[in-house]
Design an enzyme around this catalytic site. Structure first.
Site, short mmCIF file in Angstrom:
data_model
loop_
_atom_site.label_atom_id
_atom_site.label_comp_id
_atom_site.label_asym_id
_atom_site.label_seq_id
_atom_site.Cartn_x
_atom_site.Cartn_y
_atom_site.Cartn_z
N ARG A 57 4.40 44.96 76.75
CA ARG A 57 5.30 43.87 75.95
C ARG A 57 5.23 42.58 76.25
NH1 ARG A 57 10.61 43.96 76.93
NH2 ARG A 57 10.91 46.19 77.36
N TYR A 110 7.36 27.80 53.84
CA TYR A 110 6.95 29.18 53.31
C TYR A 110 8.15 30.17 52.97
CZ TYR A 110 4.76 33.80 54.13
OH TYR A 110 4.13 35.05 54.00
N ASP A 182 4.98 24.10 61.42
CA ASP A 182 4.06 25.38 61.03
C ASP A 182 2.76 24.70 60.41
OD1 ASP A 182 2.64 27.28 59.42
OD2 ASP A 182 4.55 28.16 58.78
N LYS A 207 -3.98 34.23 58.72
CA LYS A 207 -4.61 33.50 57.89
C LYS A 207 -5.89 32.76 58.29
CE LYS A 207 -0.73 34.45 55.89
NZ LYS A 207 0.41 33.57 55.69
C1 LIG Z 1 1.55 33.53 55.86
C2 LIG Z 1 2.59 32.45 56.37
C3 LIG Z 1 3.41 32.81 57.34
C4 LIG Z 1 3.89 34.04 57.86
O1 LIG Z 1 3.03 34.61 58.61
P1 LIG Z 1 2.61 36.34 58.76
O2 LIG Z 1 1.70 36.73 59.72
O3 LIG Z 1 2.54 36.90 57.28
O4 LIG Z 1 4.25 36.83 59.07
C5 LIG Z 1 4.13 31.52 57.70
N1 LIG Z 1 3.90 30.39 57.22
C6 LIG Z 1 2.81 29.99 56.51
C7 LIG Z 1 2.59 28.92 55.98
C8 LIG Z 1 2.16 31.25 56.00
O5 LIG Z 1 1.21 30.99 54.98
#
Ligand SMILES: *Cc1c(COP(=O)(O)O)cnc(C)c1O
Length: 398
Positions: A57, A110, A182, A207
């Site tokens: 963990r 997001y 982000d 992504k």
């Molecule tokens: C997809 C995404 C998230 C969330 O990520 P997950 O891996 O789906 O939890 C956060 N910020 C942005 C800009 C995203 O495209």
């Protein structure tokens, strides 16, 4: 690895330390616990005086290789991985915020992040102020009133608005706030926000980092003292990245630069093509000269990215008619995959929001988000062309 260029780092960083038995690729270590015959060594590792692993963990060798790779690419001192991007975002916010704190952010974060801000943080007594995305003066005014955290995202989802990272980092630091961004949409290939003064950059590794839509993950990068606090929250909260997912992400990252190079080119070509289509009202891509954030993007981005969006005449009806005609696009959520992905924000990034909330965020009903893959550009444009040609032309003149 710090002396090497990013594309080289994406291949070599973080790997060597984790190899064993002469393996040339990082193994997937599934072991939950790590044993020590020497009690003094165990003690030193368990109390953090010596590097090593104790329990899955907390840390894991495969996950650590992934963390070290992203850390190097972002030019960060430290990084800690999470099970998903949302876990990374909520974990970072929970690590630093307490009742009475004030957060200044933008309206276009997001969808999931927006839910944390509107639904969950207020329950913990944290006030969140939403500024018009791209209105830097409004943000500076709100930040100057005092806040503990500034939360940014650029380019934004889904209309690709651009925020001046350096300017917002300065405004945040003037009032002693922590500045978090982000960076998912740009990826570390196209943008390195730590260079522009933010404290923490985080990614949904699901992504571009992974790039193949086969593994979920998140990662947070920054100075060691801050990342230690985020790590501490995560080791207790338990949103740990699975080692198998860490392996997929590591593997994907080896082609990060090749993929992004092609995706940057493809997105630009698709955006230019869409500008010539009668059905298209608006194209949102920061690489286009006419884009509102183009000059700032040029200043802070190394490439304009693989994401774009466009709105079509006839709204959602046209969207529903057009998308099924595409042969070379997955109609799905997510983005940053080697294959092209399309979808309306109402069914993807902003599915958590009500139609009213989406309207308030300035998301047109006829908007389509397009995540350019690495296909041959001629095929992508030809595919769009044949799909538009199948739409009933009488609807165009309505
Ligand atoms: C997809 C995404 C998230 C969330 O990520 P997950 O891996 O789906 O939890 C956060 N910020 C942005 C800009 C995203 O495209």
């Amino acid at each position: 690895m710090t002396q090497f260029k990013p594309a080289t780092k994406a291949l070599w960083s973080g790997e060597k330390e984790q190899l064993s038995y002469g393996a040339t690729q990082v193994p997937v270590v599934h072991s939950v616990s790590f044993g020590y015959d020497d009690m003094h060594e165990w003690n030193a590792i368990a109390t953090g005086q010596q590097e090593g692993h104790v329990y899955g963990r907390n840390t894991n060798p495969t996950t650590q290789a992934f963390e070290d790779k992203v850390k190097d690419l972002e030019g960060a001192e430290a990084a800690t991985a999470f099970s998903t991007g949302m876990a990374a975002i909520s974990g970072t916010l929970n690590a630093f915020l307490r009742p009475g704190d004030r957060v200044v952010t933008i309206k276009d974060t997001y969808g999931g992040t927006n839910k944390i801000f509107t639904e969950f943080l207020p329950k913990s007594g944290v006030e969140v102020v939403f500024c018009e995305t791209g209105n830097h003066e409004e943000m500076e005014r709100e930040i100057a009133k005092g806040c503990q955290l500034v939360y940014l995202e650029t380019p934004t989802n889904p209309t690709l608005k651009i925020i001046d990272i350096e300017r917002m980092a300065k405004a945040g630091h003037d009032v002693g706030a922590l500045v978090v961004i982000d960076g998912t949409f740009a990826s570390p290939v196209n943008q390195n926000p730590l260079e522009h003064g933010v404290d923490i950059v985080l990614h949904s590794a699901t992504k571009y980092l992974g790039g193949h839509s086969d593994a979920l993950g998140g990662i947070v990068c920054g100075p060691k003292d801050l990342i230690d606090q985020v790590y501490h929250y995560r080791e207790i909260n338990g949103a740990t990245l699975n080692p198998q997912a860490a392996y997929f992400l590591l593997r994907g990252m080896k082609t990060l630069h090749l993929r992004l190079e092609r995706q940057n080119q493809n997105a630009m070509q698709v955006a230019k093509y869409l500008q010539t289509v009668d059905w298209v009202d608006d194209v949102f891509y920061p690489g286009l000269e006419g884009h509102r954030g183009h000059d700032i993007a040029k200043k802070q981005m190394k490439g304009f990215g693989g994401m774009l969006s466009f709105s079509v005449k006839g709204g959602l009806d046209t969207v529903y008619e057009l998308l099924p005609h595409l042969k070379l696009a997955k109609r799905a959520a997510s983005l940053g995959c080697v294959q092209t992905i399309v979808g309306p924000p109402a069914l993807t990034s902003h599915v958590e929001c009500t139609p009213e909330e989406r309207a308030a965020m300035g998301i047109p009903e006829g908007l389509i988000r397009y995540s350019a893959g690495i296909e041959d550009i001629d095929d992508l444009i030809q595919d769009l062309d044949q799909a538009f040609a199948k739409l009933p032309t009488e609807a165009l003149t309505k």
